[in-house]
Design a protein around this motif. Structure first.
Motif, PDB file in Angstrom:
ATOM      1  N   HIS A  42      26.778  37.555  44.809  1.00 33.08           N
ATOM      2  CA  HIS A  42      25.823  37.855  45.821  1.00 33.08           C
ATOM      3  C   HIS A  42      25.709  39.279  45.917  1.00 33.08           C
ATOM      4  CE1 HIS A  42      26.422  33.700  47.391  1.00 33.08           C
ATOM      5  NE2 HIS A  42      25.379  33.722  46.818  1.00 33.08           N
ATOM      6  N   ARG A  43      24.655  39.888  45.913  1.00 33.22           N
ATOM      7  CA  ARG A  43      24.372  41.125  46.217  1.00 33.22           C
ATOM      8  C   ARG A  43      23.326  41.348  47.152  1.00 33.22           C
ATOM      9  NH1 ARG A  43      28.413  41.452  44.015  1.00 33.22           N
ATOM     10  NH2 ARG A  43      29.121  42.708  42.150  1.00 33.22           N
ATOM     11  N   ILE A  44      23.311  42.677  47.797  1.00 31.83           N
ATOM     12  CA  ILE A  44      22.324  42.814  48.922  1.00 31.83           C
ATOM     13  C   ILE A  44      21.020  43.723  48.366  1.00 31.83           C
ATOM     14  CG2 ILE A  44      21.633  43.820  51.283  1.00 31.83           C
ATOM     15  CD1 ILE A  44      23.783  41.352  51.288  1.00 31.83           C
ATOM     16  N   GLY A  45      19.648  43.106  48.707  1.00 29.54           N
ATOM     17  CA  GLY A  45      18.790  43.654  48.041  1.00 29.54           C
ATOM     18  C   GLY A  45      17.811  44.283  49.136  1.00 29.54           C
ATOM     19  N   ARG A  46      16.665  44.438  48.811  1.00 34.25           N
ATOM     20  CA  ARG A  46      15.522  45.058  49.531  1.00 34.25           C
ATOM     21  C   ARG A  46      15.329  44.307  51.094  1.00 34.25           C
ATOM     22  NH1 ARG A  46       9.071  45.475  48.151  1.00 34.25           N
ATOM     23  NH2 ARG A  46       9.394  43.108  47.918  1.00 34.25           N
ATOM     24  N   GLY A  47      15.482  45.205  52.142  1.00 31.04           N
ATOM     25  CA  GLY A  47      15.532  44.629  53.324  1.00 31.04           C
ATOM     26  C   GLY A  47      16.693  43.854  54.012  1.00 31.04           C
ATOM     27  N   GLY A  48      17.755  44.241  53.001  1.00 30.47           N
ATOM     28  CA  GLY A  48      18.997  43.485  53.511  1.00 30.47           C
ATOM     29  C   GLY A  48      19.084  42.087  53.195  1.00 30.47           C
ATOM     30  N   LYS A  49      18.202  41.699  51.981  1.00 27.40           N
ATOM     31  CA  LYS A  49      18.269  40.139  51.793  1.00 27.40           C
ATOM     32  C   LYS A  49      19.203  39.965  50.711  1.00 27.40           C
ATOM     33  CE  LYS A  49      15.169  36.804  49.665  1.00 27.40           C
ATOM     34  NZ  LYS A  49      13.538  36.604  49.196  1.00 27.40           N
ATOM     35  N   ARG A  50      19.933  38.959  50.886  1.00 24.13           N
ATOM     36  CA  ARG A  50      20.851  38.574  49.842  1.00 24.13           C
ATOM     37  C   ARG A  50      20.379  37.748  48.756  1.00 24.13           C
ATOM     38  NH1 ARG A  50      26.894  36.289  51.174  1.00 24.13           N
ATOM     39  NH2 ARG A  50      26.687  37.698  52.850  1.00 24.13           N
ATOM     40  N   PHE A  51      20.672  38.091  47.332  1.00 21.94           N
ATOM     41  CA  PHE A  51      20.267  37.611  46.209  1.00 21.94           C
ATOM     42  C   PHE A  51      21.461  37.288  45.095  1.00 21.94           C
ATOM     43  CE2 PHE A  51      20.178  41.925  45.184  1.00 21.94           C
ATOM     44  CZ  PHE A  51      20.294  42.023  43.530  1.00 21.94           C
ATOM     45  N   THR A  52      21.047  36.454  44.204  1.00 19.56           N
ATOM     46  CA  THR A  52      22.183  36.130  43.143  1.00 19.56           C
ATOM     47  C   THR A  52      21.792  37.214  41.989  1.00 19.56           C
ATOM     48  OG1 THR A  52      22.530  33.768  43.953  1.00 19.56           O
ATOM     49  CG2 THR A  52      23.243  34.562  41.640  1.00 19.56           C
ATOM     50  N   LEU A  53      22.881  37.793  41.813  1.00 21.83           N
ATOM     51  CA  LEU A  53      22.926  38.929  40.428  1.00 21.83           C
ATOM     52  C   LEU A  53      23.466  38.123  39.250  1.00 21.83           C
ATOM     53  CD1 LEU A  53      22.577  42.449  40.264  1.00 21.83           C
ATOM     54  CD2 LEU A  53      24.980  41.650  39.486  1.00 21.83           C
ATOM     55  N   PHE A  54      22.757  38.191  38.154  1.00 24.69           N
ATOM     56  CA  PHE A  54      23.336  37.770  37.020  1.00 24.69           C
ATOM     57  C   PHE A  54      23.996  38.856  36.027  1.00 24.69           C
ATOM     58  CE2 PHE A  54      19.712  35.234  38.270  1.00 24.69           C
ATOM     59  CZ  PHE A  54      20.397  34.142  38.299  1.00 24.69           C
ATOM     60  N   LYS A  55      25.247  38.792  35.621  1.00 21.41           N
ATOM     61  CA  LYS A  55      26.036  39.583  34.713  1.00 21.41           C
ATOM     62  C   LYS A  55      26.516  38.791  33.652  1.00 21.41           C
ATOM     63  CE  LYS A  55      27.912  43.066  36.192  1.00 21.41           C
ATOM     64  NZ  LYS A  55      28.815  44.148  36.724  1.00 21.41           N
ATOM     65  N   LEU A  56      26.920  39.328  32.725  1.00 19.74           N
ATOM     66  CA  LEU A  56      27.959  38.875  31.520  1.00 19.74           C
ATOM     67  C   LEU A  56      29.145  38.970  32.156  1.00 19.74           C
ATOM     68  CD1 LEU A  56      26.260  40.005  28.073  1.00 19.74           C
ATOM     69  CD2 LEU A  56      26.759  37.641  28.787  1.00 19.74           C
ATOM     70  N   ARG A  57      30.036  37.991  32.116  1.00 24.44           N
ATOM     71  CA  ARG A  57      31.466  38.033  32.848  1.00 24.44           C
ATOM     72  C   ARG A  57      32.402  38.787  32.041  1.00 24.44           C
ATOM     73  NH1 ARG A  57      35.981  35.212  31.994  1.00 24.44           N
ATOM     74  NH2 ARG A  57      34.892  33.542  30.581  1.00 24.44           N
ATOM     75  N   THR A  58      33.081  39.908  32.567  1.00 26.68           N
ATOM     76  CA  THR A  58      33.834  40.765  31.810  1.00 26.68           C
ATOM     77  C   THR A  58      35.213  40.552  32.424  1.00 26.68           C
ATOM     78  OG1 THR A  58      33.313  42.283  33.604  1.00 26.68           O
ATOM     79  CG2 THR A  58      31.950  42.446  31.532  1.00 26.68           C
ATOM     80  N   MET A  59      35.571  39.682  33.398  1.00 26.20           N
ATOM     81  CA  MET A  59      37.023  39.617  33.904  1.00 26.20           C
ATOM     82  C   MET A  59      37.424  38.217  33.729  1.00 26.20           C
ATOM     83  SD  MET A  59      36.636  41.535  37.741  1.00 26.20           S
ATOM     84  CE  MET A  59      36.465  43.225  37.614  1.00 26.20           C
ATOM     85  N   HIS A  60      38.565  37.923  33.663  1.00 26.96           N
ATOM     86  CA  HIS A  60      39.263  36.646  33.390  1.00 26.96           C
ATOM     87  C   HIS A  60      39.094  36.060  34.851  1.00 26.96           C
ATOM     88  CE1 HIS A  60      41.672  37.406  29.889  1.00 26.96           C
ATOM     89  NE2 HIS A  60      42.075  38.760  30.400  1.00 26.96           N
ATOM     90  N   VAL A  61      39.023  34.834  34.775  1.00 25.15           N
ATOM     91  CA  VAL A  61      38.399  33.769  35.881  1.00 25.15           C
ATOM     92  C   VAL A  61      39.847  33.960  36.859  1.00 25.15           C
ATOM     93  CG1 VAL A  61      38.099  31.445  36.753  1.00 25.15           C
ATOM     94  CG2 VAL A  61      36.941  32.252  34.496  1.00 25.15           C
ATOM     95  N   ASP A  62      40.893  33.784  36.322  1.00 35.25           N
ATOM     96  CA  ASP A  62      42.133  33.998  37.222  1.00 35.25           C
ATOM     97  C   ASP A  62      42.420  35.335  37.328  1.00 35.25           C
ATOM     98  OD1 ASP A  62      44.683  33.859  38.338  1.00 35.25           O
ATOM     99  OD2 ASP A  62      45.684  32.959  36.710  1.00 35.25           O
ATOM    100  N   HIS A  63      42.194  35.921  38.445  1.00 37.50           N
ATOM    101  CA  HIS A  63      42.353  37.268  38.830  1.00 37.50           C
ATOM    102  C   HIS A  63      43.754  37.651  39.333  1.00 37.50           C
ATOM    103  CE1 HIS A  63      37.786  37.608  39.933  1.00 37.50           C
ATOM    104  NE2 HIS A  63      37.957  37.469  38.771  1.00 37.50           N
ATOM    105  N   GLY A  64      44.872  36.785  39.244  1.00 39.61           N
ATOM    106  CA  GLY A  64      46.042  37.078  39.518  1.00 39.61           C
ATOM    107  C   GLY A  64      46.248  37.527  40.833  1.00 39.61           C
ATOM    108  N   GLY A  65      45.430  36.943  41.970  1.00 38.69           N
ATOM    109  CA  GLY A  65      45.431  37.226  43.487  1.00 38.69           C
ATOM    110  C   GLY A  65      44.718  38.595  43.716  1.00 38.69           C
ATOM    111  N   ASN A  66      44.151  39.275  42.874  1.00 38.55           N
ATOM    112  CA  ASN A  66      43.472  40.455  42.949  1.00 38.55           C
ATOM    113  C   ASN A  66      41.815  40.005  43.312  1.00 38.55           C
ATOM    114  OD1 ASN A  66      41.936  43.097  43.048  1.00 38.55           O
ATOM    115  ND2 ASN A  66      42.884  43.747  41.203  1.00 38.55           N
ATOM    116  N   ALA A  67      41.513  40.193  44.669  1.00 37.71           N
ATOM    117  CA  ALA A  67      40.292  39.913  45.165  1.00 37.71           C
ATOM    118  C   ALA A  67      39.486  41.058  45.557  1.00 37.71           C
ATOM    119  CB  ALA A  67      40.518  39.172  46.339  1.00 37.71           C
ATOM    120  N   SER A  68      39.725  42.308  44.825  1.00 30.97           N
ATOM    121  CA  SER A  68      39.022  43.478  45.289  1.00 30.97           C
ATOM    122  C   SER A  68      37.572  43.425  44.535  1.00 30.97           C
ATOM    123  CB  SER A  68      39.745  44.744  44.759  1.00 30.97           C
ATOM    124  OG  SER A  68      38.822  45.767  44.654  1.00 30.97           O
ATOM    125  N   VAL A  69      36.588  43.786  45.204  1.00 31.19           N
ATOM    126  CA  VAL A  69      35.096  43.682  44.811  1.00 31.19           C
ATOM    127  C   VAL A  69      34.873  44.878  44.055  1.00 31.19           C
ATOM    128  CG1 VAL A  69      34.552  42.444  46.870  1.00 31.19           C
ATOM    129  CG2 VAL A  69      34.177  44.901  47.104  1.00 31.19           C
TER     130      VAL A  69
END
Length: 229
Positions: A42-69
């Protein structure tokens, strides 16, 4: 209206031309790391509206406890193929679909994580939400050429919100106050040039031409906050 028409034509054309590259990269992601090919935060767009952003995944699904955005300069969550995608900015190409949908523009402020917006946006930050966020932009270039290497140490998110985010937001406000289709075209060319230079091995870049005005905005904002306190 002209900007939106340009966005639609440019995004549709780019999807047709670059679609095979996106598909090949998606296959590469699936072969390189367990999990889906796409990452849809999720990202914040125009007027503060939340939307779903699309990207190719570049990180492992298992973050090893690292939840930093925020992704650090040597973030262990990023797998090797994903790192290459990030360096070439190919992971951002699925956002062409966001542009077609109307969530984003080709050029504009980069959309931020809801947590960052809620906790750390100031007056300058909220000003950037007056328009659609962009795939390319002045702060995107600065983050690519200067910001990413700043995010070192055990807490890159703290460094990001304290040192990098204020500069990025000020740069975006400079863009907004001088926005035009000609300016947008120049930023697209600057983005392509920056990618080419980094891929060719360049590591040192001058500050963007918007920086003096951005620093003036930051200084004025700081004075206003001190007076308010």
């Amino acid at each position: 209206m002209a900007k939106r028409l340009f966005d639609i034509v440019a995004a549709a054309t780019a999807l047709i031309v670059l679609g095979p590259i996106i598909l090949l990269a998606a296959v590469g992601v699936r072969l390189s790391s367990k999990g889906p090919a796409f990452y849809c935060p999720h990202r914040i767009g125009r007027g503060g509206k939340r939307f779903t952003l699309f990207k190719l995944r570049t990180m492992h699904v298992d973050h090893g406890g690292n939840a930093s955005v925020v992704t650090g300069a040597t973030d262990a969550r990023v797998f090797a193929f994903g790192n290459m995608l990030r360096k070439l900015k190919l992971d951002e190409l699925p956002q062409l679909w966001n542009i077609l949908k109307g969530d984003m523009s080709v050029v504009g402020p980069r959309p931020e994580d809801p947590k960052i917006v809620e906790l750390h946006y100031d007056e300058l930050g909220w000003e950037t939400l007056a328009v659609r966020p962009g795939l390319a932009g002045v702060s995107s270039i600065y983050n690519y050429t200067h910001g990413e290497r700043m995010l070192t140490g055990p807490n890159p998110e703290q460094i990001y919100v304290r040192e990098l985010l204020p500069i990025k937001l000020a740069l975006e406000v400079v863009y907004l106050r001088n926005a035009s289709l000609v300016y947008d075209a120049k930023l697209i060319l600057r983005t392509v040039a920056a990618i080419g230079q980094i891929v060719s091995g360049r590591t040192e870049f001058a500050d963007p031409p918007e920086m003096p005005e951005a620093r003036t905005l930051l200084a004025a904002s700081s004075v206003a906050l001190q007076r308010a306190a």
